[in-house]
Design an enzyme around this catalytic site. Sequence first.
Site, short mmCIF file in Angstrom:
data_model
loop_
_atom_site.label_atom_id
_atom_site.label_comp_id
_atom_site.label_asym_id
_atom_site.label_seq_id
_atom_site.Cartn_x
_atom_site.Cartn_y
_atom_site.Cartn_z
N CYS A 129 0.94 -2.91 -0.85
CA CYS A 129 0.64 -4.34 -0.92
C CYS A 129 0.22 -4.86 0.46
CB CYS A 129 1.84 -5.10 -1.49
SG CYS A 129 1.42 -6.76 -2.09
N HIS B 68 2.49 -1.92 -6.53
CA HIS B 68 3.80 -1.46 -6.10
C HIS B 68 4.22 -0.24 -6.92
CE1 HIS B 68 5.06 -4.88 -3.46
NE2 HIS B 68 4.13 -5.50 -4.16
N GLU C 138 6.48 1.85 -6.45
CA GLU C 138 7.93 2.11 -6.45
C GLU C 138 8.62 1.60 -7.70
OE1 GLU C 138 7.47 -1.80 -4.02
OE2 GLU C 138 6.34 0.02 -4.44
#
Length: 601
Positions: free
Chosen positions: A398, A525, A527
């Site tokens: 990001c 993102h 993750e």
Amino acid sequence: MKYVLVTGGVVSGLGKGVTASSIGLLLKACGLRVTSIKIDPYLNTDAGTMSPFEHGEVFVLDDGGEVDLDLGNYERFLDIKLTRDHNITTGKIYQSVIDKERRGDYLGKTVQVVPHITDAIQEWIERVARIPVDGKSGSPDVCVIELGGTIGDIESMPFIEALGQFSYRVGTENFCLIHVSLVPVLNVVGEQKTKPTQHSVRQLRGLGLTPHILTCRSTAALEENVKVKISQFCHVPAENIITLYDVPNIWHIPLLLRDQKAHEAILKVLNLLGKTGKPALDEWISRAEKCDKLHEPVHIAMVGKYTGLSDSYLSVLKALLHASVSHGKKLFVDWVPASDLEDATSKENPDAYKAAWKLLKGADGVLVPGGFGDRGVQGKILAAKYAREYRVPFLGICLGMQIAVIDFARSVLGLKDANSTEFDPNTKNPCVIFMPEGSKTHMGGTMRLGSRRTLFHISDCKSAKLYGTRSFIDERHRHRYEVNPDMVARLEKAGLSFTGKDETGQRMEIVELPNHPYFVGVQFHPEFKSRPGKPSPLFLGLIAAACGELDVALHSCGSQRIVTNGAVNGPKKLKCRNVTPAKCTKGLPDGVYTNGNGIYL
């Protein structure tokens, strides 16, 4: 529908979220379909506008919900996909009731906490608990509900009252209450103290809720006489008192619960004992034990703004852990406060400046996570520049991607004032700009949120190979700013490669440096979708590159084969290569092998 409620007492931070996740995993391992709900008593509608220092990271769901970080634990442990409605807040409940009142739905009644707020809470739970979250049709079997905060908090009272009513509403065989409490050990006497737990349970009973099971947090397993004492004073059977003592990693928590037969106690309360199988946790046990035995280190420098609170980057940490365990490496995260890398710090606090640069230069890889605001941005840009110039594996997420683009524009294109309009609205060379559809007046829920599609425009690149050379991927987003499409041509001509874009082709999603060992930035993102058994491909790439094993990882990802109805798509004769310390296992059709991590070779 069966319900398991997890509450906490004495102090916050005891690990209710991990306990609730572990209970869910244990019940799932018994063959039940499990879903989860998190209740947060704060007045915010969601977690989107809260500082990470205030409440830890904001976890983003597929539907764009900005929710409490505990929902991330639920998704990782149970491998499910939750919705924004699985996070209940006081703000959401009151807003829904007030909206009804404004429409006249209450037909002139005086709107009160009881029954209108408490009814709204119960109806919300019943509705959301039936949403399938595991990709299958039909309602789940069990819903694990976690009540945030601690018993006695004034803001929790409407929820306590609602859950007390709810337990009678659904029936005693459909409701199990598990209370997480603290049994401290005072250094002066070295004795496990039960009074905090006694008072917490007494307070819980006084509010109309009776615990069936107690899970006691302590540094060591509870002594037998302590269990007996708690049982006598709290009116809970001794066999229903579980110790959650300190373990090497949280993957052991479900195993602690299983070893103490917590699943049997829960199933007995829910009248399911004998109707389910024994918990199948072989893969989970193997992963937990493997994590404990790792010794070969990999150091990742985390260059961020919120390094003072690790929960601010919880999902990033988990994704790094998933990837490092998969590669058979022991993870060490070196926290580097971004502002400490800046020139101003060299004058104001030279020791902090030297320490930060020493950590950065000693790391095997660099990760710059997302964030907001201009504090520490220059330090992040310097970290990206260092990784680019010294060929250190780099992953920017990001804002981490955006600062990598800014550094490239400044250092390679020579645009010294290149910047994001977030940090310099008047810059003459805006590399990163505010999204056209964004709102500059309202903060909550106005970002580009949730699962969005990214198309690979270059197939022969590291990111595409790590994802198995697919034509597109779906990852979760949370951002207001994006790379300026008007500058893309200049950046690409200078050597920066935008390998992934959105469906319009105007929004840059993935950037790489082709001539670098591993320099990847992503607007999304990754993750948030990483799982213990299914690590995020980009985190796998970072760890592999940091260990000097990227070529092996890229080859193994590119050699994935999908087994369907006993047939293998692609070449049948493949050489079995042990890309991780896990042993290759045979038994798949036509000589296909797997390395034990779901990668077919």
